[in-house]
Design an enzyme around this catalytic site. Structure first.
Site, short mmCIF file in Angstrom:
data_model
loop_
_atom_site.label_atom_id
_atom_site.label_comp_id
_atom_site.label_asym_id
_atom_site.label_seq_id
_atom_site.Cartn_x
_atom_site.Cartn_y
_atom_site.Cartn_z
CE LYS A 13 -37.29 -2.70 -20.98
NZ LYS A 13 -36.33 -1.63 -20.73
NE ARG A 88 -40.67 1.29 -16.80
CZ ARG A 88 -40.41 1.00 -18.08
NH1 ARG A 88 -41.05 0.03 -18.67
NH2 ARG A 88 -39.52 1.70 -18.73
NE ARG A 127 -33.97 4.19 -27.77
CZ ARG A 127 -34.45 3.52 -26.74
NH1 ARG A 127 -34.14 2.26 -26.57
NH2 ARG A 127 -35.23 4.10 -25.86
NE ARG A 131 -38.82 6.16 -26.03
CZ ARG A 131 -38.66 5.12 -25.21
NH1 ARG A 131 -38.47 3.91 -25.68
NH2 ARG A 131 -38.71 5.31 -23.90
NE ARG A 142 -36.83 6.44 -20.61
CZ ARG A 142 -36.15 6.69 -21.74
NH1 ARG A 142 -35.78 7.92 -22.06
NH2 ARG A 142 -35.85 5.71 -22.55
#
Ligand code: ADP
Length: 186
Positions: A13, A88, A127, A131, A142
Site C-alpha cells: 500500500k 481500517r 523488506r 520496523r 497484524r
C-alpha cells in the site's frame, strides 16, 4: 481525486500510494507513517501509541478518526488525497463517510491490493525497514487483526459498489500500471 488504497500488511500500500501521490499530484496520508514519526519524535501521540503499534494492535478508532479529521482540514488536501492505512475498521469507514458528506465530497476510488497470504509474510520479512513490528510474530498478529477488524471494511465498500480489485503481485511497476489503468485520467 480522493482515493483509498486498501489491503493487508505487506500488500504494498505504502509503495503504491507514494507513486500515485507523485503521478496525480495529491498528498499521501498514511496513518501508520504519522504514528511512526510521532513515536520517533517522542511526542505525546507517540508515547500514547508506541505499545499499541509494537503489539500489532489497532490504535483506538476515536484517536485515529480525530487525527485524520484534523489532518484533512489542511489546505493541501483540498484537491484530493490518497489514504493509506485508513479506514481500517468499519467504524472508521463510517466516520470517513461522514467527513466526506459534510464537505460535499465523494470518493473517487477504493483500490483493493490483492496478494496471497504466504507472500505477505515473506515480503515484510525481506523488506528490512527495521520496523519494530516487522517480526514474524508481529506480522502474524497484524494479519490476524486485519482479518478480524479490517477485512469487514471490504464488505462495507462492496455494498456501495466501490471496490476495485488490483492484482498486487508482480513488480512495483507492473502493479502501478494496473492502478493507473483503473484510475480516471485527470
Ligand atoms: P501495515 O499495513 O504494514 O501493518 P501501517 O503502517 O498501515 O502498516 O500500520 C502500522 C500500525 O499502525 C498498525 O499495526 C496499527 O497499530 C497502527 N495503525 C495505522 N493505521 C491505523 C488505523 N487506521 N487504525 C488503527 N491503527 C492504525
Amino acid at each position: 481525486m480522493r482515493i483509498i488504497i486498501f489491503g493487508p500488511p505487506g500488500a504494498g500500500k505504502g509503495t503504491q500510494a507514494s507513486l500515485i501521490s507523485e503521478e496525480y499530484d495529491i498528498p499521501h496520508l498514511s496513518t501508520g507513517n504519522i504514528f511512526r514519526s510521532a513515536i520517533k519524535n517522542e511526542s505525546k501521540l507517540g508515547k500514547e501509541v508506541k505499545a499499541i503499534l509494537d503489539a500489532g494492535d489497532l490504535v483506538p478508532d476515536e484517536k485515529v478518526v480525530g487525527l485524520v479529521k484534523e489532518e484533512l482540514q489542511e489546505d493541501k488536501y483540498d484537491d484530493g488525497y490518497i489514504l493509506d492505512g485508513f479506514p481500517r475498521t468499519v467504524s472508521q469507514a463510517k466516520a470517513f463517510d461522514e467527513i466526506l458528506e459534510k464537505n460535499d465530497e465523494t470518493l473517487t476510488a477504493f483500490l483493493q491490493l490483492q496478494v496471497p497470504e504466504k507472500e505477505l509474510i515473506e515480503r515484510i520479512l525481506s523488506r528490512g525497514e527495521g520496523r519494530t513490528d516487522d517480526t514474524r510474530e508481529g506480522i502474524k498478529k497484524r494479519l490476524k487483526v486485519y482479518k478480524e477488524e479490517t477485512e469487514p471494511v471490504l464488505d462495507y465498500y462492496r455494498e456501495k459498489g466501490a471496490v476495485q480489485e488490483v492484482d498486487g503481485t508482480g513488480s512495483i511497476e507492473e502493479i502501478f500500471t494496473r492502478i493507473t489503468t483503473i484510475l480516471p485520467n485527470n
